[in-house]
Write a protein that holds these residues in place. Structure first.
Motif, PDB file in Angstrom:
ATOM      1  N   GLN A 236       0.858  -1.179   0.000  1.00 47.60           N
ATOM      2  CA  GLN A 236       0.000   0.000   0.000  1.00 47.60           C
ATOM      3  C   GLN A 236       0.897   1.232   0.000  1.00 47.60           C
ATOM      4  O   GLN A 236       1.738   1.382   0.877  1.00 47.60           O
ATOM      5  N   CYS A 237       0.736   2.076  -1.015  1.00 43.33           N
ATOM      6  CA  CYS A 237       1.601   3.250  -1.165  1.00 43.33           C
ATOM      7  C   CYS A 237       0.754   4.486  -1.430  1.00 43.33           C
ATOM      8  O   CYS A 237      -0.032   4.503  -2.383  1.00 43.33           O
ATOM      9  N   ALA A 238       0.927   5.503  -0.610  1.00 45.75           N
ATOM     10  CA  ALA A 238       0.239   6.769  -0.850  1.00 45.75           C
ATOM     11  C   ALA A 238       0.933   7.561  -1.953  1.00 45.75           C
ATOM     12  O   ALA A 238       0.330   8.408  -2.597  1.00 45.75           O
ATOM     13  N   SER A 239       2.209   7.285  -2.175  1.00 43.72           N
ATOM     14  CA  SER A 239       2.989   7.998  -3.183  1.00 43.72           C
ATOM     15  C   SER A 239       2.910   7.280  -4.528  1.00 43.72           C
ATOM     16  O   SER A 239       3.174   6.068  -4.613  1.00 43.72           O
ATOM     17  N   GLU A 240       2.566   8.028  -5.587  1.00 41.15           N
ATOM     18  CA  GLU A 240       2.497   7.421  -6.917  1.00 41.15           C
ATOM     19  C   GLU A 240       3.870   6.938  -7.370  1.00 41.15           C
ATOM     20  O   GLU A 240       4.002   5.872  -7.967  1.00 41.15           O
ATOM     21  N   GLN A 241       4.917   7.723  -7.081  1.00 41.16           N
ATOM     22  CA  GLN A 241       6.259   7.324  -7.497  1.00 41.16           C
ATOM     23  C   GLN A 241       6.710   6.038  -6.811  1.00 41.16           C
ATOM     24  O   GLN A 241       7.336   5.171  -7.421  1.00 41.16           O
ATOM     25  N   ALA A 242       6.354   5.908  -5.526  1.00 42.60           N
ATOM     26  CA  ALA A 242       6.699   4.684  -4.814  1.00 42.60           C
ATOM     27  C   ALA A 242       5.941   3.497  -5.406  1.00 42.60           C
ATOM     28  O   ALA A 242       6.498   2.401  -5.560  1.00 42.60           O
ATOM     29  N   SER A 243       4.687   3.711  -5.752  1.00 42.65           N
ATOM     30  CA  SER A 243       3.891   2.639  -6.360  1.00 42.65           C
ATOM     31  C   SER A 243       4.500   2.180  -7.680  1.00 42.65           C
ATOM     32  O   SER A 243       4.591   0.980  -7.963  1.00 42.65           O
ATOM     33  N   LEU A 244       4.931   3.147  -8.497  1.00 43.03           N
ATOM     34  CA  LEU A 244       5.529   2.793  -9.784  1.00 43.03           C
ATOM     35  C   LEU A 244       6.819   2.005  -9.595  1.00 43.03           C
ATOM     36  O   LEU A 244       7.120   1.096 -10.373  1.00 43.03           O
ATOM     37  N   GLN A 245       7.573   2.328  -8.570  1.00 43.27           N
ATOM     38  CA  GLN A 245       8.797   1.579  -8.295  1.00 43.27           C
ATOM     39  C   GLN A 245       8.469   0.137  -7.929  1.00 43.27           C
ATOM     40  O   GLN A 245       9.159  -0.807  -8.346  1.00 43.27           O
ATOM     41  N   VAL A 246       7.396  -0.059  -7.153  1.00 41.02           N
ATOM     42  CA  VAL A 246       6.979  -1.417  -6.787  1.00 41.02           C
ATOM     43  C   VAL A 246       6.539  -2.184  -8.034  1.00 41.02           C
ATOM     44  O   VAL A 246       6.829  -3.377  -8.192  1.00 41.02           O
ATOM     45  N   VAL A 247       5.838  -1.500  -8.955  1.00 37.44           N
ATOM     46  CA  VAL A 247       5.414  -2.148 -10.199  1.00 37.44           C
ATOM     47  C   VAL A 247       6.642  -2.576 -11.014  1.00 37.44           C
ATOM     48  O   VAL A 247       6.680  -3.686 -11.561  1.00 37.44           O
ATOM     49  N   ARG A 248       7.624  -1.727 -11.091  1.00 40.26           N
ATOM     50  CA  ARG A 248       8.848  -2.084 -11.837  1.00 40.26           C
ATOM     51  C   ARG A 248       9.476  -3.359 -11.294  1.00 40.26           C
ATOM     52  O   ARG A 248      10.135  -4.105 -12.014  1.00 40.26           O
ATOM     53  N   ASN A 249       9.252  -3.602 -10.010  1.00 41.60           N
ATOM     54  CA  ASN A 249       9.856  -4.771  -9.380  1.00 41.60           C
ATOM     55  C   ASN A 249       8.918  -5.971  -9.301  1.00 41.60           C
ATOM     56  O   ASN A 249       9.158  -6.890  -8.523  1.00 41.60           O
ATOM     57  N   GLY A 250       7.829  -5.946 -10.094  1.00 40.98           N
ATOM     58  CA  GLY A 250       7.055  -7.169 -10.254  1.00 40.98           C
ATOM     59  C   GLY A 250       5.592  -7.119  -9.892  1.00 40.98           C
ATOM     60  O   GLY A 250       4.838  -8.037 -10.245  1.00 40.98           O
ATOM     61  N   ALA A 251       5.120  -6.068  -9.185  1.00 39.13           N
ATOM     62  CA  ALA A 251       3.706  -6.003  -8.816  1.00 39.13           C
ATOM     63  C   ALA A 251       2.891  -5.393  -9.956  1.00 39.13           C
ATOM     64  O   ALA A 251       3.441  -4.968 -10.978  1.00 39.13           O
ATOM     65  N   ILE A 252       1.577  -5.350  -9.789  1.00 41.78           N
ATOM     66  CA  ILE A 252       0.712  -4.662 -10.745  1.00 41.78           C
ATOM     67  C   ILE A 252      -0.090  -3.618  -9.975  1.00 41.78           C
ATOM     68  O   ILE A 252      -0.291  -3.707  -8.766  1.00 41.78           O
ATOM     69  N   SER A 253      -0.538  -2.597 -10.701  1.00 45.37           N
ATOM     70  CA  SER A 253      -1.337  -1.553 -10.083  1.00 45.37           C
ATOM     71  C   SER A 253      -2.387  -1.091 -11.083  1.00 45.37           C
ATOM     72  O   SER A 253      -2.497  -1.637 -12.185  1.00 45.37           O
ATOM     73  N   LEU A 254      -3.152  -0.067 -10.713  1.00 43.47           N
ATOM     74  CA  LEU A 254      -4.236   0.431 -11.551  1.00 43.47           C
ATOM     75  C   LEU A 254      -4.073   1.926 -11.775  1.00 43.47           C
ATOM     76  O   LEU A 254      -3.456   2.628 -10.976  1.00 43.47           O
ATOM     77  N   SER A 255      -4.669   2.400 -12.867  1.00 41.65           N
ATOM     78  CA  SER A 255      -4.574   3.812 -13.191  1.00 41.65           C
ATOM     79  C   SER A 255      -5.789   4.220 -14.006  1.00 41.65           C
ATOM     80  O   SER A 255      -6.493   3.370 -14.569  1.00 41.65           O
ATOM     81  N   GLN A 256      -6.041   5.529 -14.091  1.00 42.33           N
ATOM     82  CA  GLN A 256      -7.100   6.026 -14.960  1.00 42.33           C
ATOM     83  C   GLN A 256      -6.646   5.934 -16.418  1.00 42.33           C
ATOM     84  O   GLN A 256      -5.534   6.349 -16.742  1.00 42.33           O
ATOM     85  N   ALA A 257      -7.497   5.421 -17.278  1.00 42.37           N
ATOM     86  CA  ALA A 257      -7.112   5.312 -18.692  1.00 42.37           C
ATOM     87  C   ALA A 257      -7.044   6.672 -19.359  1.00 42.37           C
ATOM     88  O   ALA A 257      -6.256   6.897 -20.272  1.00 42.37           O
ATOM     89  N   GLY A 258      -7.868   7.625 -18.898  1.00 39.81           N
ATOM     90  CA  GLY A 258      -7.863   8.957 -19.491  1.00 39.81           C
ATOM     91  C   GLY A 258      -6.643   9.771 -19.132  1.00 39.81           C
ATOM     92  O   GLY A 258      -6.299  10.721 -19.841  1.00 39.81           O
ATOM     93  N   SER A 259      -5.990   9.436 -18.046  1.00 41.54           N
ATOM     94  CA  SER A 259      -4.750  10.125 -17.640  1.00 41.54           C
ATOM     95  C   SER A 259      -3.865   9.113 -16.929  1.00 41.54           C
ATOM     96  O   SER A 259      -3.693   9.155 -15.721  1.00 41.54           O
ATOM     97  N   PRO A 260      -3.314   8.147 -17.683  1.00 44.42           N
ATOM     98  CA  PRO A 260      -2.577   7.037 -17.063  1.00 44.42           C
ATOM     99  C   PRO A 260      -1.256   7.480 -16.459  1.00 44.42           C
ATOM    100  O   PRO A 260      -0.663   8.483 -16.868  1.00 44.42           O
ATOM    101  N   ALA A 261      -0.816   6.732 -15.461  1.00 39.51           N
ATOM    102  CA  ALA A 261       0.488   6.973 -14.840  1.00 39.51           C
ATOM    103  C   ALA A 261       1.552   6.286 -15.688  1.00 39.51           C
ATOM    104  O   ALA A 261       1.727   5.073 -15.621  1.00 39.51           O
ATOM    105  N   LEU A 262       2.235   7.059 -16.510  1.00 38.57           N
ATOM    106  CA  LEU A 262       3.238   6.509 -17.420  1.00 38.57           C
ATOM    107  C   LEU A 262       4.630   6.700 -16.845  1.00 38.57           C
ATOM    108  O   LEU A 262       4.932   7.739 -16.257  1.00 38.57           O
TER     109      LEU A 262
END
Length: 331
Positions: A236-262
């Motif tokens: 559980q991450c309140a920070s978007e940047q921290a969440s993206l780092q976790v995704v890079r290391n193997g997890a999955i997350s969710l984002s808005q399609a109209g303004s995705p976290a790229l």
């Protein structure tokens, strides 16, 4: 001048303004001009305040005035307190003068594709040049602030079947449905697809924002339960940047399609079958002077959403049928 032995005194706002003006100008005459009063009046008010405090705040000299150590201490606090007092007084005025368009329009918005444009749209719709925008992802807080007139209106997100109850006199119009995207490590097998089904994520480790008042977690768990699984939320991450780092290391997350976290190293793919879609909506008070502009604002926000969403790399997979995603739901 020695300290008074009396009880504590309370400052009046006009006294704080007096101290701030004298400290800023460094001269009683210039301070009087800034406050719109006479120089003798400023001198008299300052002497009276110093007598009440039991401390000298400014030393008088041929070049003007210089703050004493006590004056410096007071000025440091006045500089931080006065903006809060001004905000409070403006808030009170706007909440009591119901039928007048406020001098400063206060707009709330959640993070979304339209957040950066709503201030300009509101200013244009009501011909007002002063708009203050508060970005806050807590929908419940935004609705409460609209309800008690701390905000004039708010752009919010809701989840189908998990909408918040509305405060009295508040109306909400949902104008767009927004698909959801899944964020995956670039090398993930599902990244080879254009569209990923929610059920395909049953074995994954998830990283999400902590549980909050948005009811998204209820929506997610109910949607996954209908497909026969429970998502494994390992981070559980309140920070978007921290969440993206976790995704890079193997997890999955969710984002808005109209303004995705790229981000580099991360693949963004549309969730199929409209899974976990959200609604963009506008909230306002029925007795607000801005109520008459609400319908026009809804139309403008819909146009802005489409304009911003076209920059999404996922747009071609879902944005070709506008009528499928445009809403007109008022409650």
């Amino acid at each position: 001048m020695t300290a008074s032995c009396g009880g504590p005194m309370g400052f009046e706002v006009r006294q704080l303004r007096l101290v701030a003006a004298i400290g800023r100008e460094g001269n009683l005459s210039r301070a009087a001009s800034a406050l719109g009063v006479s120089q003798p009046a400023v001198s008299c008010q300052l002497s009276r305040l110093e007598k009440q405090l039991g401390y000298r705040l400014f030393e008088r000299n041929d070049n003007g005035v210089t703050p004493t150590p006590m004056g410096e201490a007071l000025l440091r606090r006045v500089d931080s307190v006065l903006p809060l007092m001004d905000d409070l007084l403006t808030d009170i005025e706007q909440r009591t003068v119901v039928n007048a368009v406020p001098a400063v329009l206060r707009v709330g918005a959640v993070c979304s594709a339209i957040a950066g444009r709503i201030g300009g749209l509101v200013a244009g719709a009501v011909q007002s040049g002063t708009v203050s925008v508060q970005i806050d992802d807590c929908v419940l807080r935004l609705l409460d602030m609209v309800g008690d007139r701390r905000l004039d209106l708010a752009a919010i997100k809701e989840y189908p079947g998990y909408e918040h109850p509305l405060p009295p006199q508040v109306r909400v119009t949902a104008f767009m449905a927004d698909p959801t995207a899944v964020l995956l490590p670039e090398g993930h097998p599902l990244a080879a697809r254009d569209v990923v089904e929610l059920g395909d994520l049953r074995e994954e480790e998830w990283v999400l924002h902590p549980v909050d008042s948005s009811r998204f977690h209820e929506y997610l768990f109910a949607s996954c339960a209908a497909l026969g699984f429970r998502p494994r939320i390992t981070h559980q991450c309140a920070s978007e940047q921290a969440s993206l780092q976790v995704v890079r290391n193997g997890a999955i997350s969710l984002s808005q399609a109209g303004s995705p976290a790229l981000a580099p190293g991360i693949a963004c793919r549309l969730l199929g079958r409209n899974a976990l879609s959200r609604k963009h909506a506008l909230a306002w008070r029925l007795d607000s002077p801005l109520a008459a502009a609400a319908a026009d604002l809804v139309e403008e926000l819909r146009k802005v959403y489409w304009h911003e969403a076209r920059d999404s790399p996922l747009f071609d997979h879902w944005g070709t049928e506008p009528s499928k995603w445009e809403l007109s739901e008022t409650r």
